[in-house]
Scaffold this motif. Sequence first.
Motif, mmCIF file in Angstrom:
data_model
loop_
_atom_site.group_PDB
_atom_site.id
_atom_site.type_symbol
_atom_site.label_atom_id
_atom_site.label_comp_id
_atom_site.label_asym_id
_atom_site.label_seq_id
_atom_site.Cartn_x
_atom_site.Cartn_y
_atom_site.Cartn_z
ATOM 1 N N ASP A 176 0.944 -1.144 0.127
ATOM 2 C CA ASP A 176 -0.045 0.229 0.057
ATOM 3 C C ASP A 176 0.757 1.256 -0.101
ATOM 4 O O ASP A 176 0.511 2.244 -0.322
ATOM 5 C CB ASP A 176 -0.758 -0.073 1.250
ATOM 6 C CG ASP A 176 -2.238 -0.878 1.048
ATOM 7 O OD1 ASP A 176 -2.074 -1.489 -0.102
ATOM 8 O OD2 ASP A 176 -2.712 -1.305 2.088
ATOM 9 N N ARG A 177 2.112 0.976 0.446
ATOM 10 C CA ARG A 177 3.037 2.388 0.348
ATOM 11 C C ARG A 177 3.848 2.216 -0.574
ATOM 12 O O ARG A 177 5.161 2.828 -0.646
ATOM 13 C CB ARG A 177 3.555 2.295 1.761
ATOM 14 C CG ARG A 177 2.675 2.904 2.981
ATOM 15 C CD ARG A 177 2.899 2.278 4.347
ATOM 16 N NE ARG A 177 1.883 2.607 5.190
ATOM 17 C CZ ARG A 177 0.839 2.012 5.301
ATOM 18 N NH1 ARG A 177 0.389 1.040 4.453
ATOM 19 N NH2 ARG A 177 -0.328 2.743 6.032
ATOM 20 N N GLY A 178 3.784 1.460 -1.777
ATOM 21 C CA GLY A 178 4.613 1.457 -2.919
ATOM 22 C C GLY A 178 5.612 0.692 -2.900
ATOM 23 O O GLY A 178 6.542 0.674 -3.743
ATOM 24 N N PHE A 179 5.971 -0.460 -2.064
ATOM 25 C CA PHE A 179 7.337 -1.359 -2.110
ATOM 26 C C PHE A 179 6.802 -2.520 -2.635
ATOM 27 O O PHE A 179 5.677 -3.230 -2.385
ATOM 28 C CB PHE A 179 7.514 -1.757 -0.527
ATOM 29 C CG PHE A 179 8.279 -0.664 0.038
ATOM 30 C CD1 PHE A 179 9.595 -0.281 0.113
ATOM 31 C CD2 PHE A 179 7.709 0.117 0.804
ATOM 32 C CE1 PHE A 179 10.191 0.566 0.677
ATOM 33 C CE2 PHE A 179 8.176 1.636 1.590
ATOM 34 C CZ PHE A 179 9.487 1.200 1.560
ATOM 35 N N PRO A 180 7.445 -2.903 -3.902
ATOM 36 C CA PRO A 180 7.419 -4.281 -4.369
ATOM 37 C C PRO A 180 7.766 -5.532 -3.537
ATOM 38 O O PRO A 180 8.792 -5.535 -3.118
ATOM 39 C CB PRO A 180 8.356 -4.267 -5.549
ATOM 40 C CG PRO A 180 8.665 -2.961 -5.785
ATOM 41 C CD PRO A 180 8.803 -2.319 -4.297
ATOM 42 N N VAL A 181 6.662 -6.283 -3.069
ATOM 43 C CA VAL A 181 6.916 -7.309 -2.033
ATOM 44 C C VAL A 181 6.827 -8.750 -2.748
ATOM 45 O O VAL A 181 5.682 -8.899 -3.420
ATOM 46 C CB VAL A 181 6.036 -7.094 -0.822
ATOM 47 C CG1 VAL A 181 6.131 -8.134 0.217
ATOM 48 C CG2 VAL A 181 6.247 -5.769 -0.146
ATOM 49 N N VAL A 182 7.481 -9.913 -2.166
ATOM 50 C CA VAL A 182 7.166 -11.083 -2.460
ATOM 51 C C VAL A 182 7.293 -11.809 -1.009
ATOM 52 O O VAL A 182 8.098 -11.397 -0.001
ATOM 53 C CB VAL A 182 8.148 -11.645 -3.307
ATOM 54 C CG1 VAL A 182 9.519 -11.852 -2.785
ATOM 55 C CG2 VAL A 182 7.876 -13.112 -4.083
ATOM 56 N N CYS A 183 6.681 -13.088 -0.930
ATOM 57 C CA CYS A 183 6.360 -13.850 0.457
ATOM 58 C C CYS A 183 6.801 -15.259 0.029
ATOM 59 O O CYS A 183 6.571 -15.726 -0.761
ATOM 60 C CB CYS A 183 4.978 -13.601 0.885
ATOM 61 S SG CYS A 183 4.562 -12.028 1.522
ATOM 62 N N LEU A 184 7.385 -15.771 1.162
ATOM 63 C CA LEU A 184 7.796 -17.167 1.164
ATOM 64 C C LEU A 184 7.466 -17.828 2.554
ATOM 65 O O LEU A 184 7.561 -17.066 3.637
ATOM 66 C CB LEU A 184 9.303 -17.320 1.207
ATOM 67 C CG LEU A 184 9.964 -17.651 -0.102
ATOM 68 C CD1 LEU A 184 11.369 -17.508 -0.100
ATOM 69 C CD2 LEU A 184 9.459 -18.873 -0.695
ATOM 70 N N ASN A 185 6.772 -18.966 2.769
ATOM 71 C CA ASN A 185 6.463 -19.683 3.718
ATOM 72 C C ASN A 185 6.314 -21.080 3.461
ATOM 73 O O ASN A 185 6.630 -21.605 2.281
ATOM 74 C CB ASN A 185 5.055 -19.119 4.525
ATOM 75 C CG ASN A 185 4.028 -19.290 3.286
ATOM 76 O OD1 ASN A 185 3.428 -20.362 2.986
ATOM 77 N ND2 ASN A 185 3.331 -18.232 3.004
ATOM 78 N N GLY A 186 6.192 -21.922 4.622
ATOM 79 C CA GLY A 186 6.273 -23.502 4.574
ATOM 80 C C GLY A 186 5.368 -24.107 3.660
ATOM 81 O O GLY A 186 5.456 -25.234 3.395
ATOM 82 N N ALA A 187 4.241 -23.223 3.277
ATOM 83 C CA ALA A 187 3.049 -23.811 2.463
ATOM 84 C C ALA A 187 3.348 -23.727 0.968
ATOM 85 O O ALA A 187 2.649 -24.522 0.225
ATOM 86 C CB ALA A 187 1.640 -23.349 2.920
ATOM 87 N N LEU A 188 4.150 -23.237 0.374
ATOM 88 C CA LEU A 188 4.469 -22.927 -0.949
ATOM 89 C C LEU A 188 5.207 -24.174 -1.596
ATOM 90 O O LEU A 188 5.907 -24.974 -0.774
ATOM 91 C CB LEU A 188 5.510 -21.896 -1.210
ATOM 92 C CG LEU A 188 4.921 -20.431 -0.727
ATOM 93 C CD1 LEU A 188 5.806 -19.392 -1.151
ATOM 94 C CD2 LEU A 188 3.611 -19.973 -1.087
ATOM 95 N N SER A 189 4.986 -24.705 -2.872
ATOM 96 C CA SER A 189 5.493 -25.663 -3.181
ATOM 97 C C SER A 189 6.784 -25.357 -3.888
ATOM 98 O O SER A 189 7.304 -24.099 -3.860
ATOM 99 C CB SER A 189 4.693 -26.072 -4.837
ATOM 100 O OG SER A 189 4.809 -24.908 -5.794
ATOM 101 N N MET A 190 7.407 -26.134 -4.515
ATOM 102 C CA MET A 190 8.978 -25.869 -4.691
ATOM 103 C C MET A 190 8.991 -24.906 -6.051
ATOM 104 O O MET A 190 9.971 -23.995 -6.018
ATOM 105 C CB MET A 190 9.754 -27.175 -5.187
ATOM 106 C CG MET A 190 11.125 -27.118 -5.731
ATOM 107 S SD MET A 190 11.714 -28.735 -6.021
ATOM 108 C CE MET A 190 13.518 -28.225 -6.815
ATOM 109 N N GLU A 191 7.933 -24.927 -6.922
ATOM 110 C CA GLU A 191 8.072 -24.094 -8.182
ATOM 111 C C GLU A 191 7.700 -22.764 -7.420
ATOM 112 O O GLU A 191 8.451 -21.788 -7.885
ATOM 113 C CB GLU A 191 7.005 -24.505 -8.985
ATOM 114 C CG GLU A 191 7.316 -25.716 -9.758
ATOM 115 C CD GLU A 191 7.287 -26.926 -8.942
ATOM 116 O OE1 GLU A 191 6.483 -27.024 -8.095
ATOM 117 O OE2 GLU A 191 8.024 -27.960 -9.354
#
Length: 876
Positions: free
Chosen positions: A442-457
Amino acid sequence: MGHELISFISTASRIADTLTHDVLLAPIESSVIPLPHQIHALTRAMSGDRVRYLLADEVGLGKTIEAGLIIRELKLRGLARRVLVLAPKGLVTQWVAEMKGHFNEDFRLLMPSDFAGYRRIAGEENPWRTHHQVICPMDSVKPLEKRRGWSRAQVAEYNHDRFDSLVAAGWDLIIVDEAHRMGGSTDQVARFRLGQGLAEAAPYLLLLSATPHQGKSDAFHRLLTLLDMDQFPSQSSVTRERVAPYVIRTEKRHAIDAEGKPLFRPRQTQLFPVAWEARHQRQKALYEAISDYVRLGYNQAMRQKRNAIGFLLILMQRLVTSSTSAIRTTLERRLEALKLPNPQLSLLTPEMEEEWGDMDGQELLENLMATRVKGIRNERAEVQMLLDAARQCEEAGPDAKAETLLDRIYTLQQEENDPDLKVLIFTEFVPTQEMLRQFLEDRGFPVVCLNGALSMEERKAAQLAFAQERRILISTDAGGEGLNLQFCHVVINYDIPWNPMRLEQRIGRVDRIGQPHVVRAINFVFEETVEYRVQEVLEEKLEVIRQEFGIDKTGDVLDSAQTGELFDDLHVDAILHPEKVEPAVDEMVNRIREGAVNARETESILAATRELDPGDAQRMISHPLPHWVERMTVSYLRAHGGDAQRTNSGWRLQWPGEKPESGRFVFSTQESMSIPTASHLTLEDPRIRSLASRLPRFIPGQPIPVVQLPGIPDGIEGTWSLWRIAIQDSDGNRQRIMPLFVHDDGRALMPTAKRIWDQLMAADASIQRHMTGDDAASAFHKVESLAEQHGHGLWQELQESHRERIAAELVRGEYAFSMRRQSIERLGLPEVKNHRLRLLEQEEESWRSDLASIEQILPEMTPLLIVRMHEGDAHG
């Protein structure tokens, strides 16, 4: 005999000779350029016949790369085909990615829970046999003793699929990452039983652990027995001298790059207090209310020791310090659970506790919420009241920590003079992660997230996005496992895990080999809280220990499941008794100091790091082996009725008696990277390997070619030959290849013999004619007599090496039998003692008989190639 056949035999012989020495193939044939300590590890691992080692490099030195090099080396030498890797659940996808990325090795990630599907698709009764290279989570294959609600038949079926079939699947090499977990608390723990099964399931075994000892001599002894039961029959056998041949270890302070410079730079760590301003009073009140709820509820819950409600309440304390969103979503889920009928009081089994030590906060939360945990007195009303307060906090505006984070990111951009600065943010909980993602976007930062539920891809895509256009990566602890983010050097720990080693692992995602900047780690914690007081006192006192013992030794102590439980207990005590924080920290620090003293004393058991040669890596990479393999293959094909034609897209090959291959082929790593459509041929290919391993024999009486060779000076007139000197024993075939040049004046010139061999590897000989009949026979017998004289020294070397192996096996065996005899003699019942002594005596007699049989060796000398060097020089 044409010049192509001469080229083939001389080159194949050089490769065969190279394989008998300490020249390593994997660094030459891999896309990774190993560092000096990784070359050292590979050299040690391949220095003997028994590839069974503990790789114990300190954290961040690339043990996965070392294991990959050993895999490649064994495969290139034809010693391994089926490989199994066991790793903690959070690291298995990293293993798959690194084996493919660095070594082009395809590993299949197998999950036992999916075996029914594997059987339908593959039609294989044992799913572990469906792939030659497999990776699976360590805890998914532990054998069970029993399980609540299961019959013996169900337990047996479970163990058959996951354990028995795994052990029986015929592995050549087994690798266990984080292997110290297999030491167990007793020899009956499931992980140790798994280790025992694996130890017997493959001839080659690698155990990987940065902290193998952890101050627990019994667990370390059990770990060593997996490598060699005979060498370590009792704890008293764990001495420096006995351990050294099995341990490969480099410490960070000794690690250097190819230029001889230290690999790691100092880092900056800062405890950053977050203040509650006047506008945040609702949040502060919520924190205090949750703390009271936890304190009062925990005292009620723990009257029944080790039950799940106590753990859930303590987790609530961590959630409220993480974010309002995290505690609000958990209170909602808890309220729904309390509305359900017939909740149960859930006790934690030893198996659950063993696995929970490896879980991050989010995984713990999911496991606890999935259990129908019985509530404490009046909990439903209490949770409803706290939930209302949490919702009001969210409506009032952003969390105090979120606002502080925003200010801190702007400040860091200015301090680093980088408006596009990349920042890695860690949190324990997914709701906090999602709140921060929305807040920053919301304040203009390009963000990406990682957590244990994500697949390898999805993990790969997230890492790629952070490496490219995204400026902020928000990760949970499970999401961060296995990350290599050297392109980022700023870590913000939005909430702090209670165990300092989890904090170290987070920072280790960026503080890795190849990090060009000083790493900055900023740890957020609320002022005026129990957590802040614990962290403040703990950091100050741990730093004193680090100064006394060194960062690495202190890290060894902190990185243990036992210490993790101590930190949990410390924080729980601080929450229950805030007035006693300092004495509780003092007691904790004293225990850590005792552990550090023990670690320093037991460190001497592990092999010391030797001085590393910065030139080792570059010498490996510049080795001409790929060129030799290319020349050998092309010469063989052309000499035996096949064909080889060079094109811009690689070699077009036709094997004798076969149709031309449809694809194109290259022989060097560099070419395989520049021509990705071509197949990379190495000694791992069975047809290529057979060319070097099945050297043709020169038959006495056959014609001897008379050749001219560029680069050989005038006056070099005589007969040049190649001889295979070998010993045959019941344990295999060991050999050396000897070049011999006999001048016409009768002298044997060994340096000239080596020079002619080098020239035959580099240029084509020009055949003038062939010697036949008596002339050929006379030339052969003349060089044969001298070959026997000069080959005697090589044969003695092989014989001495063989005797050393036998002597080492004798010492090892006699020690093991002696220790076992002493153990039996301590038994109280004479009948049992005498029976076991008789069995041991029979076993020892059989062993000595087997050892005597392999002492017998037979010498062998075989001519491979003979040519007559023509008078004069071909000169170009």
